[in-house]
Design a protein around this motif. Structure first.
Motif, PDB file in Angstrom:
ATOM      1  N   ALA A  83       0.828  -1.212   0.000  1.00  0.00           N
ATOM      2  CA  ALA A  83       0.000   0.000   0.000  1.00  0.00           C
ATOM      3  C   ALA A  83       0.862   1.262   0.000  1.00  0.00           C
ATOM      4  CB  ALA A  83      -0.926  -0.010   1.211  1.00  0.00           C
ATOM      5  N   VAL A 111      -6.898   0.931  -1.997  1.00  0.00           N
ATOM      6  CA  VAL A 111      -6.207  -0.355  -2.056  1.00  0.00           C
ATOM      7  C   VAL A 111      -6.821  -1.420  -1.151  1.00  0.00           C
ATOM      8  CG1 VAL A 111      -4.060   0.818  -2.657  1.00  0.00           C
ATOM      9  CG2 VAL A 111      -4.491   0.211  -0.273  1.00  0.00           C
ATOM     10  N   MET A 160      -7.122  -5.022  -2.568  1.00  0.00           N
ATOM     11  CA  MET A 160      -5.915  -5.616  -3.138  1.00  0.00           C
ATOM     12  C   MET A 160      -5.878  -7.111  -2.823  1.00  0.00           C
ATOM     13  SD  MET A 160      -2.057  -4.157  -2.595  1.00  0.00           S
ATOM     14  CE  MET A 160      -2.265  -4.141  -0.802  1.00  0.00           C
TER      15      MET A 160
END
Length: 207
Positions: free
Chosen positions: A119, A133, A136
């Motif tokens: 990140a 993020v 992810m």
């Protein structure tokens, strides 16, 4: 501080590859049993000076490597310019945003360590914030012991869906970014090795 004095996370090669029994070259999905073993070995990471590790193939440096896909089924491709850190990769294109990982002292598990590092790199390189993020996804590992850079690194590969408008090159002297349709990724002949291996392993197979 010189980049070579940075303290980075590494795992002994004999540990991560189970005394070479699980050594591989290319992209390996997190769904594979051997890959799950490799993931568990990250718990045994150590923190070492980067300059000492760059020439020491007995250790694998952990690298976050995140593939960005947008709402138009395009993949972010960027070129490493001369202002970037790794001189051996200047002028080559890549589909993975990331970098060396550092220790996260307050992390409670290894997943926090790798996610926080990934990140951070996404924020520094392409301006994505923590909310961007959250989704992810860890999809596997990338390894290539056939060249000097690859021998001392292993990539922890993520995939992330993003809005195209949320991505920008923060340091324009180090990165030049472009969006490429997934079906056209293989048309570029100037990829770094890891990106070529991932394109072969994921996009040509349609994973």
């Amino acid at each position: 501080m010189s980049k070579f004095d940075e303290m980075i996370t590494v795992v002994l090669r004999k540990t991560i590859f189970n005394d070479e029994a699980y050594q591989f070259d290319g992209f390996k999905s997190i769904q594979d049993e051997e890959t799950k073993y490799i993931y568990e070995t990250i718990n045994q990471y150590e923190t070492k000076r980067r300059g000492d590790m760059e020439e020491d193939p007995s250790y694998k440096q952990l690298i976050s490597y995140c593939i960005l896909e947008n709402e138009n089924d395009e993949v972010l491709v960027y070129e490493r310019l001369t202002g970037g850190g790794e001189g051996r990769l200047h002028g080559l294109s890549s589909i993975g945003v990331g970098g060396h990982m550092n220790d996260v002292p307050d992390a409670t598990n290894v997943e926090e360590v790798i996610r926080e590092n990934a990140a951070r790199e996404l924020e520094e390189e392409v301006g994505l914030n923590k909310q961007d993020v959250e989704n992810m996804e860890l999809i596997g590992f990338i390894n290539d012991d056939q060249n000097e850079v690859g021998k001392v690194h292993i990539g922890v590969v993520f995939k992330l869906k993003v809005d195209k408008e949320s991505v920008e090159a923060i340091e324009t002297d180090t990165l030049k970014i472009n969006w490429v349709n997934q079906s056209e990724l293989s048309h570029n002949e100037n990829y770094e090795t890891w990106s070529s291996l991932i394109i072969d392993g994921i996009y040509r197979r349609g994973e």
